[in-house]
Design a protein around this motif. Sequence first.
Motif, PDB file in Angstrom:
ATOM      1  N   ARG A 106     -13.780  -6.151 -67.596  1.00  0.00           N
ATOM      2  CA  ARG A 106     -14.810  -6.861 -67.346  1.00  0.00           C
ATOM      3  C   ARG A 106     -14.732  -7.318 -65.722  1.00  0.00           C
ATOM      4  O   ARG A 106     -15.596  -7.187 -64.966  1.00  0.00           O
ATOM      5  CB  ARG A 106     -14.859  -8.207 -67.818  1.00  0.00           C
ATOM      6  CG  ARG A 106     -16.318  -8.974 -67.601  1.00  0.00           C
ATOM      7  CD  ARG A 106     -16.455 -10.138 -68.310  1.00  0.00           C
ATOM      8  NE  ARG A 106     -17.748 -11.024 -67.438  1.00  0.00           N
ATOM      9  CZ  ARG A 106     -17.936 -12.227 -67.597  1.00  0.00           C
ATOM     10  NH1 ARG A 106     -17.058 -12.910 -68.254  1.00  0.00           N
ATOM     11  NH2 ARG A 106     -18.919 -12.849 -66.830  1.00  0.00           N
ATOM     12  N   LEU A 109     -15.771  -4.310 -63.994  1.00  0.00           N
ATOM     13  CA  LEU A 109     -17.239  -4.100 -64.425  1.00  0.00           C
ATOM     14  C   LEU A 109     -18.039  -4.974 -63.452  1.00  0.00           C
ATOM     15  O   LEU A 109     -19.008  -4.644 -62.878  1.00  0.00           O
ATOM     16  CB  LEU A 109     -17.498  -4.205 -65.833  1.00  0.00           C
ATOM     17  CG  LEU A 109     -19.105  -3.896 -66.417  1.00  0.00           C
ATOM     18  CD1 LEU A 109     -19.603  -2.362 -65.871  1.00  0.00           C
ATOM     19  CD2 LEU A 109     -19.299  -4.072 -67.959  1.00  0.00           C
ATOM     20  N   VAL A 167     -26.323   3.309 -66.907  1.00  0.00           N
ATOM     21  CA  VAL A 167     -24.865   3.344 -67.622  1.00  0.00           C
ATOM     22  C   VAL A 167     -24.168   2.190 -67.596  1.00  0.00           C
ATOM     23  O   VAL A 167     -23.570   1.573 -68.514  1.00  0.00           O
ATOM     24  CB  VAL A 167     -24.056   4.503 -67.087  1.00  0.00           C
ATOM     25  CG1 VAL A 167     -22.496   4.585 -67.663  1.00  0.00           C
ATOM     26  CG2 VAL A 167     -24.782   5.800 -67.488  1.00  0.00           C
ATOM     27  N   LEU A 168     -23.986   1.507 -66.234  1.00  0.00           N
ATOM     28  CA  LEU A 168     -23.419   0.138 -66.360  1.00  0.00           C
ATOM     29  C   LEU A 168     -24.117  -1.075 -66.993  1.00  0.00           C
ATOM     30  O   LEU A 168     -23.284  -1.974 -67.483  1.00  0.00           O
ATOM     31  CB  LEU A 168     -23.320  -0.054 -64.470  1.00  0.00           C
ATOM     32  CG  LEU A 168     -22.321   0.715 -63.746  1.00  0.00           C
ATOM     33  CD1 LEU A 168     -22.503   0.305 -62.330  1.00  0.00           C
ATOM     34  CD2 LEU A 168     -20.892   0.530 -64.444  1.00  0.00           C
ATOM     35  N   ASP A 170     -25.746  -0.628 -69.697  1.00  0.00           N
ATOM     36  CA  ASP A 170     -25.310  -0.219 -71.003  1.00  0.00           C
ATOM     37  C   ASP A 170     -23.712  -0.767 -71.469  1.00  0.00           C
ATOM     38  O   ASP A 170     -23.686  -1.502 -72.582  1.00  0.00           O
ATOM     39  CB  ASP A 170     -25.612   1.086 -71.360  1.00  0.00           C
ATOM     40  CG  ASP A 170     -26.977   1.745 -71.590  1.00  0.00           C
ATOM     41  OD1 ASP A 170     -27.971   0.700 -71.690  1.00  0.00           O
ATOM     42  OD2 ASP A 170     -27.025   2.853 -71.202  1.00  0.00           O
ATOM     43  N   LEU A 171     -22.988  -0.550 -70.487  1.00  0.00           N
ATOM     44  CA  LEU A 171     -21.502  -1.051 -70.699  1.00  0.00           C
ATOM     45  C   LEU A 171     -21.635  -2.513 -70.659  1.00  0.00           C
ATOM     46  O   LEU A 171     -20.922  -3.184 -71.692  1.00  0.00           O
ATOM     47  CB  LEU A 171     -20.766  -0.381 -69.593  1.00  0.00           C
ATOM     48  CG  LEU A 171     -20.401   0.899 -69.579  1.00  0.00           C
ATOM     49  CD1 LEU A 171     -19.720   1.403 -68.281  1.00  0.00           C
ATOM     50  CD2 LEU A 171     -19.424   1.530 -70.761  1.00  0.00           C
ATOM     51  N   TYR A 172     -22.237  -2.976 -69.842  1.00  0.00           N
ATOM     52  CA  TYR A 172     -22.316  -4.454 -69.736  1.00  0.00           C
ATOM     53  C   TYR A 172     -22.913  -5.150 -71.224  1.00  0.00           C
ATOM     54  O   TYR A 172     -22.275  -6.112 -71.628  1.00  0.00           O
ATOM     55  CB  TYR A 172     -23.037  -5.140 -68.757  1.00  0.00           C
ATOM     56  CG  TYR A 172     -22.606  -6.399 -68.176  1.00  0.00           C
ATOM     57  CD1 TYR A 172     -21.400  -6.323 -67.060  1.00  0.00           C
ATOM     58  CD2 TYR A 172     -22.805  -7.449 -68.726  1.00  0.00           C
ATOM     59  CE1 TYR A 172     -20.962  -7.368 -66.424  1.00  0.00           C
ATOM     60  CE2 TYR A 172     -21.968  -8.554 -68.357  1.00  0.00           C
ATOM     61  CZ  TYR A 172     -21.212  -8.651 -67.152  1.00  0.00           C
ATOM     62  OH  TYR A 172     -20.675  -9.799 -66.749  1.00  0.00           O
ATOM     63  N   SER A 174     -22.677  -3.831 -74.013  1.00  0.00           N
ATOM     64  CA  SER A 174     -21.781  -3.759 -74.967  1.00  0.00           C
ATOM     65  C   SER A 174     -20.533  -4.889 -75.062  1.00  0.00           C
ATOM     66  O   SER A 174     -20.118  -5.083 -76.280  1.00  0.00           O
ATOM     67  CB  SER A 174     -21.006  -2.310 -74.857  1.00  0.00           C
ATOM     68  OG  SER A 174     -19.856  -2.331 -73.867  1.00  0.00           O
ATOM     69  N   PHE A 175     -20.591  -5.518 -74.030  1.00  0.00           N
ATOM     70  CA  PHE A 175     -19.511  -6.622 -73.944  1.00  0.00           C
ATOM     71  C   PHE A 175     -20.221  -7.952 -74.117  1.00  0.00           C
ATOM     72  O   PHE A 175     -19.528  -8.890 -74.399  1.00  0.00           O
ATOM     73  CB  PHE A 175     -19.279  -6.949 -72.370  1.00  0.00           C
ATOM     74  CG  PHE A 175     -17.857  -6.192 -71.953  1.00  0.00           C
ATOM     75  CD1 PHE A 175     -16.603  -6.758 -72.060  1.00  0.00           C
ATOM     76  CD2 PHE A 175     -17.921  -4.688 -71.960  1.00  0.00           C
ATOM     77  CE1 PHE A 175     -15.556  -5.848 -71.770  1.00  0.00           C
ATOM     78  CE2 PHE A 175     -16.837  -4.107 -71.360  1.00  0.00           C
ATOM     79  CZ  PHE A 175     -15.611  -4.595 -71.292  1.00  0.00           C
TER      80      PHE A 175
END
Length: 226
Positions: A106, A109, A167-168, A170-172, A174-175
């Motif tokens: 994190r 990110l 993309v970032l 979407d990654l966030y 997921s957290f």
Amino acid sequence: MNISSKKSFSKVSHRKLVDEVLERLQEKIFSDEYAIGDRLPTEPQLMEELGVGRSTLRESIKILVHAGILEVRQGQGTRIVSLSMVQDSFEKRLQDANIDNVYEARNMLDKEVAMLAAKRRNEEDLLLLKGYLNKRKNALYEGSYLEYIDADIQFHLSIAKASKNQVLLDLYQSFVPVLRHILTQLILNTNNYQDNSVIHEKLFQAILNQNAEEAQTYAIQNLELK
């Protein structure tokens, strides 16, 4: 076994009620007297035994539900589903992840999305960020912890959105489950919880001023208060 057959809860003193109720409920639940599957007393019983109103009790119960400790079923009451402070209902990868690894990931990110958000944010992004920042502050002041957690998560998601990198974002997203769990655990540990509203405000100001370096600095400082 029903918890109502055990020793009654003691009355809550005039401290912040949600904090006090959370503490009392945890003391009772994590005592050696009870097992997974035991039911809590009914809502009216708990309100009377703890000396609090319905909204305060429900807020506390919901926090423990989010923590994976209690479960509420319509018509069946509230029962204990875990006697561990570690929730076991994450998505598989995050469930098994070392907490330090989660913070490291994190950290990377948050630094990246904060830097990009400072460069790319628009007026709509700033309005969203300010709105969630205000909701976060007000909810924490009022002891509305579920609203506070939601507003905090939405604030950080809005920074990721302002990065204009799908993309970032979407990654966030997921957290989010693990972030919600971490925040819930911090709230439950009321003696050590540190309010970092000032850092959030500075992070917002850095993004407002399009200062990417400061945005990264405050994103890192936020994670250091864990």
